[in-house]
Design a protein around this motif. Structure first.
Motif, PDB file in Angstrom:
ATOM      1  N   LYS A  15       0.710  -1.241   0.003  1.00 22.86           N
ATOM      2  CA  LYS A  15      -0.120  -0.130   0.102  1.00 22.86           C
ATOM      3  C   LYS A  15       1.004   1.179   0.056  1.00 22.86           C
ATOM      4  N   LEU A  16       2.074   1.348   0.720  1.00 18.56           N
ATOM      5  CA  LEU A  16       2.769   2.523   0.727  1.00 18.56           C
ATOM      6  C   LEU A  16       3.458   2.566  -0.455  1.00 18.56           C
ATOM      7  N   THR A  17       3.936   1.475  -1.105  1.00 16.89           N
ATOM      8  CA  THR A  17       4.580   1.449  -2.424  1.00 16.89           C
ATOM      9  C   THR A  17       3.685   2.156  -3.446  1.00 16.89           C
ATOM     10  N   GLY A  18       2.329   1.783  -3.409  1.00 18.60           N
ATOM     11  CA  GLY A  18       1.570   2.431  -4.276  1.00 18.60           C
ATOM     12  C   GLY A  18       1.309   3.844  -4.027  1.00 18.60           C
ATOM     13  N   PHE A  19       1.361   4.140  -2.949  1.00 20.24           N
ATOM     14  CA  PHE A  19       1.120   5.734  -2.511  1.00 20.24           C
ATOM     15  C   PHE A  19       2.331   6.331  -2.974  1.00 20.24           C
ATOM     16  N   PHE A  20       3.478   5.722  -2.821  1.00 15.81           N
ATOM     17  CA  PHE A  20       4.730   6.487  -3.405  1.00 15.81           C
ATOM     18  C   PHE A  20       4.699   6.409  -4.801  1.00 15.81           C
ATOM     19  N   PHE A  21       4.165   5.439  -5.526  1.00 20.28           N
ATOM     20  CA  PHE A  21       4.278   5.590  -6.960  1.00 20.28           C
ATOM     21  C   PHE A  21       3.291   6.667  -7.442  1.00 20.28           C
ATOM     22  N   LEU A  22       2.229   6.716  -6.874  1.00 23.60           N
ATOM     23  CA  LEU A  22       1.271   7.610  -7.236  1.00 23.60           C
ATOM     24  C   LEU A  22       1.591   9.178  -6.976  1.00 23.60           C
ATOM     25  N   PHE A  23       2.492   9.241  -5.716  1.00 22.33           N
ATOM     26  CA  PHE A  23       3.138  10.536  -5.642  1.00 22.33           C
ATOM     27  C   PHE A  23       4.333  10.979  -6.730  1.00 22.33           C
ATOM     28  N   GLY A  24       4.902   9.903  -7.124  1.00 23.43           N
ATOM     29  CA  GLY A  24       5.755  10.010  -8.259  1.00 23.43           C
ATOM     30  C   GLY A  24       5.123  10.415  -9.781  1.00 23.43           C
ATOM     31  N   VAL A  25       3.950   9.923  -9.677  1.00 24.82           N
ATOM     32  CA  VAL A  25       3.410  10.500 -11.116  1.00 24.82           C
ATOM     33  C   VAL A  25       2.926  11.770 -10.901  1.00 24.82           C
ATOM     34  N   LEU A  26       2.369  12.299  -9.819  1.00 22.24           N
ATOM     35  CA  LEU A  26       1.809  13.427  -9.675  1.00 22.24           C
ATOM     36  C   LEU A  26       3.031  14.454  -9.608  1.00 22.24           C
ATOM     37  N   LEU A 198      10.984   8.258 -14.440  1.00 21.08           N
ATOM     38  CA  LEU A 198      10.590   8.948 -12.823  1.00 21.08           C
ATOM     39  C   LEU A 198       9.642   7.942 -12.355  1.00 21.08           C
ATOM     40  N   ALA A 199       8.484   7.220 -12.959  1.00 27.62           N
ATOM     41  CA  ALA A 199       7.588   6.345 -12.526  1.00 27.62           C
ATOM     42  C   ALA A 199       8.432   5.065 -11.665  1.00 27.62           C
ATOM     43  N   ALA A 200       9.373   4.691 -12.762  1.00 30.60           N
ATOM     44  CA  ALA A 200      10.214   3.540 -12.149  1.00 30.60           C
ATOM     45  C   ALA A 200      10.977   3.983 -10.917  1.00 30.60           C
ATOM     46  N   LEU A 201      11.612   5.164 -10.883  1.00 25.51           N
ATOM     47  CA  LEU A 201      12.312   5.479  -9.649  1.00 25.51           C
ATOM     48  C   LEU A 201      11.321   5.722  -8.579  1.00 25.51           C
ATOM     49  N   SER A 202      10.372   6.090  -8.783  1.00 27.96           N
ATOM     50  CA  SER A 202       9.184   6.441  -7.665  1.00 27.96           C
ATOM     51  C   SER A 202       8.819   4.997  -7.110  1.00 27.96           C
ATOM     52  N   LEU A 203       8.643   3.791  -8.021  1.00 27.25           N
ATOM     53  CA  LEU A 203       8.092   2.679  -7.381  1.00 27.25           C
ATOM     54  C   LEU A 203       9.338   2.129  -6.956  1.00 27.25           C
ATOM     55  N   VAL A 204      10.571   2.124  -7.133  1.00 25.24           N
ATOM     56  CA  VAL A 204      11.929   1.585  -6.449  1.00 25.24           C
ATOM     57  C   VAL A 204      12.053   1.988  -5.187  1.00 25.24           C
ATOM     58  N   LEU A 205      11.981   3.245  -5.350  1.00 26.05           N
ATOM     59  CA  LEU A 205      12.437   4.271  -3.879  1.00 26.05           C
ATOM     60  C   LEU A 205      11.046   3.952  -2.879  1.00 26.05           C
ATOM     61  N   GLY A 206       9.951   4.030  -3.632  1.00 26.14           N
ATOM     62  CA  GLY A 206       8.668   3.625  -2.658  1.00 26.14           C
ATOM     63  C   GLY A 206       8.813   2.259  -1.866  1.00 26.14           C
ATOM     64  N   ARG A 207       9.202   1.404  -3.074  1.00 30.29           N
ATOM     65  CA  ARG A 207       9.206  -0.057  -2.326  1.00 30.29           C
ATOM     66  C   ARG A 207      10.221  -0.219  -1.044  1.00 30.29           C
ATOM     67  N   PHE A 209      11.388   2.218   0.673  1.00 34.28           N
ATOM     68  CA  PHE A 209      11.196   3.114   1.928  1.00 34.28           C
ATOM     69  C   PHE A 209      10.272   2.224   2.606  1.00 34.28           C
ATOM     70  N   ALA A 210       9.121   1.976   1.941  1.00 31.06           N
ATOM     71  CA  ALA A 210       8.051   1.178   2.268  1.00 31.06           C
ATOM     72  C   ALA A 210       8.663   0.078   3.257  1.00 31.06           C
ATOM     73  N   ARG A 211       9.332  -1.019   2.693  1.00 31.71           N
ATOM     74  CA  ARG A 211      10.122  -2.017   3.463  1.00 31.71           C
ATOM     75  C   ARG A 211      10.750  -1.635   4.576  1.00 31.71           C
ATOM     76  N   ARG A 212      11.459  -0.526   4.453  1.00 33.49           N
ATOM     77  CA  ARG A 212      12.169  -0.225   5.770  1.00 33.49           C
ATOM     78  C   ARG A 212      11.380   0.240   6.745  1.00 33.49           C
ATOM     79  N   PHE A 213      10.070   0.892   6.185  1.00 28.53           N
ATOM     80  CA  PHE A 213       9.269   1.426   7.078  1.00 28.53           C
ATOM     81  C   PHE A 213       8.463   0.533   7.872  1.00 28.53           C
TER      82      PHE A 213
END
Length: 624
Positions: A15-26, A198-207, A209-213
């Motif tokens: 869920k957090l990964t999805g939020f980060f990905f959506l944030f990257g797209v925006l 940019l979307a891929a970077l958002s997805l990877v970083l989101g994943r 950060f989400a795993r770490r969190f």
């Protein structure tokens, strides 16, 4: 009502990964918007400098008179201004070029080329005037808005040099806001690649950060799940100093409280179960020693102690009777018959008084007698003695004593359990004492009745009590239970109660009885049984009273029963009854000697008597 379709649980990490990905797209969309706005503004700032030079060269007089006289003059000056600014006139994004002027304390006026070759004018629209008013603080005023993908033109205003008298001037043009759309279409490959990266970077970083969190949250959830299913201890990580650590510490505290309450509940349930078992023991046990031994064993198992003792207070003798003693060590069993008496003088001064209330003390401080008993139980000098008084209806009955092989006091839960069990043991002790009192009264009535019967003839005085003593001695040799012995004692005492209807003349007759007299006296077993069978307390003794004149070979009365068909208590009473009768004097004969009596019993073994009973009776040394 639950749905038949089980929905798959989505991890909070995804869920957090999805939020980060959506944030990257925006964020990428916002970057495009900012890019368009910044590039347009830069272009207009560059254009402002060029326009200012061109305007200064063409309009040398920029005062209030220019504002008043510009309208109606030929279009050439506006045409010349456009020619001096090719970046505006040649770019298809800029259209609708206008010149704006405002005299001091006046209103903004728009000047534009007229179709008749002369310059026309009009008051600036309110929106245009608002934008022009901001030029005093900046060089460019433009309102692109956020809609960059819908074709529309937005006004842009460039600040021009003012007149000497403060007259303000500005250049206005319409800017086509579809520039970003055109940029995307013109550079489709590069734009798509940039968006994908940019979307891929958002997805990877989101994943990441989400795993770490969520990693510590996942560990907490796993520990909670295992603890909830009872497959693991409560291992909640509370070392972190953030909110997750606080959550772990909170869960640990909750788990500790749950475990404490569960242990407390289990202890109370065990206590209630022990109290229930004590109640059942009261109902199923008749003797004091057996009941107290069972109660001590129940308390020993519940308290998990090393020894339990029930000490009964005996004020008449001035001491304590050890009513029961239970040891946890099976190698040192204490029989229920082990009931020594401890005089007050053998105890440490004041120790007996301490037993009248709740007390705890190290066993080394209890004195020689109790210390010796505790040492036998613990095989150690270290341990604790705890005592709780046994009271019932305000009467002090004694003390319940437990010994545990550890130093320190009992816990609050252990104390509560101990005192509750002591109260229940006191209730059990009161019940058995009341039962004993009732039995004593009952036996007093029976003895009085049997003495009244025996008193009808001087030859039978004391006969019933002697038969009772002999019958009980034989029953003990046969290892009958306490209940069976009590029934046997009562039956033997009342075995001749039916003779109350037989006259003294027959009982004291010195000669042989006539057949009529013998038939009359043979009725006494049935008369006695009929007298007793209507009384509930006497119902167990009726068979022995009715059949104590039956014979092993079937020649007896009243029913002619044979062998094992005769109740055991009746067979025992028959042996004791005949033995006392032949050993005692009668009006028609002298009593048998011991040797003759033994010979008679041996001769009648298998005829009148059960051979096994005769052998056991003669072996115990019959009473004379």
């Amino acid at each position: 009502m639950h749905s038949p379709i089980a929905l798959r649980r989505v991890s909070i990490a995804w869920k957090l990964t999805g939020f980060f990905f959506l944030f990257g797209v925006l964020l990428s969309y916002a970057a495009f918007l900012s890019f368009g706005r910044i590039t347009t503004t830069i272009a207009l700032r560059v254009g402002t400098s060029i326009a200012a030079n061109a305007f200064s060269g063409i309009f040398t007089d920029r005062g209030e008179s220019c504002v008043a006289n510009l309208a109606g003059s030929p279009n050439e000056r506006l045409v010349a201004l456009e020619q001096r600014m090719p970046f505006l006139t040649s770019h298809e994004a800029f259209t609708g070029l206008s010149l704006y002027g405002r005299a001091p304390n006046g209103r903004w006026i728009r000047f534009f080329k007229g179709f008749d070759g002369f310059i026309d004018k009009a008051l600036a629209l309110p929106a245009e005037a608002d934008a022009l008013d901001t030029l005093s603080r900046r060089l460019v005023a433009i309102r692109l808005g956020m809609v960059h993908f819908v074709p529309r033109a937005v006004p842009a205003f460039l600040s021009l040099p003012p007149g000497a008298d403060g007259t303000e001037w500005a250049l206005g043009a319409d800017v086509d806001a579809t520039g970003i759309k055109d940029f995307i279409f013109d550079n489709g490959g590069e734009t798509a690649l940039f968006g994908f990266l940019l979307a891929a970077l958002s997805l990877v970083l989101g994943r990441l950060f989400a795993r770490r969190f969520t990693r510590p949250l996942i560990r907490l959830a796993g520990a909670a799940d295992e603890y909830g299913r009872g497959v693991g201890p409560a291992l909640f990580d509370g070392a972190r100093r953030d909110e997750i650590g606080q959550l772990g510490r909170t869960l640990s505290g909750m788990a500790e409280e749950i475990e404490r309450r569960r242990a407390e509940t289990e202890a109370r349930m065990a206590t209630m179960e022990a109290m229930n078992r004590i109640d059942k023991a009261v109902l199923s046990t008749s003797s004091r020693s057996e009941l107290l031994t069972r109660v001590a064993a129940i308390i020993d198992g519940t308290m998990k102690s090393d020894a339990v003792s029930i000490a009964l207070r005996d004020d008449d003798r001035g001491g304590w009777s050890i009513g029961a003693l239970s040891l946890a060590d099976d190698k040192n069993p204490i029989q229920s018959a082990y009931q020594p008496f401890v005089p007050d003088g053998m105890l440490e001064p004041g120790l007996g008084e301490r037993f009248s209330g709740y007390c705890e003390m190290p066993i080394r401080d209890t004195g020689r007698v109790i210390y010796s008993l505790a040492y036998d139980a613990l095989s150690s000098e270290e341990g604790l003695l705890a005592a709780s008084p046994l009271r019932a209806d305000g009467r002090y009955l004694g003390a319940l004593i437990v010994i545990v092989g550890r130093e320190g006091s009992l816990s609050a839960d252990e104390r509560r359990t101990f005192t509750m069990l002591a109260d229940q043991a006191a209730v059990a002790l009161r019940s058995i004492l009341e039962r004993e009192a009732r039995e004593d009264n009952f036996m007093g009535v029976i003895r009085s009745l049997s003495r009244a019967i025996d008193a009808k003839s001087r030859w039978t005085a004391g006969h019933s009590e002697r038969v009772s003593e002999s019958a009980v001695a034989l029953g003990e040799a046969l290892k009958l239970s306490a209940d069976e012995l009590d029934t046997l004692r009562t039956s033997a005492t009342l075995h001749d109660v039916g003779k109350i209807g037989v006259g003294e003349a027959i009982l004291d007759k010195p000669g042989k009885l006539t057949p009529e007299e013998y038939e009359h006296i043979k009725l006494h077993p049935e008369v006695g049984a009929s007298m007793l069978e209507g009384i509930r307390s006497f119902e167990p003794v009726v068979p022995a009273v009715l059949h104590h004149h039956e014979r092993w070979d079937g020649s007896g009365y009243p029913s002619g029963l044979v062998g094992e068909g005769i109740p055991l208590a009746a067979r025992i009473i028959a042996v004791a009854d005949v033995w006392d009768a032949i050993r005692d004097d009668r009006p028609y004969r002298k009593g048998y000697s011991l040797a003759d009596a033994v010979t008679f019993m041996e001769e009648q073994s298998g005829r009148m008597f059960d051979p096994r009973l005769v052998e056991a009776f003669l072996a115990i040394g019959s009473k004379t």
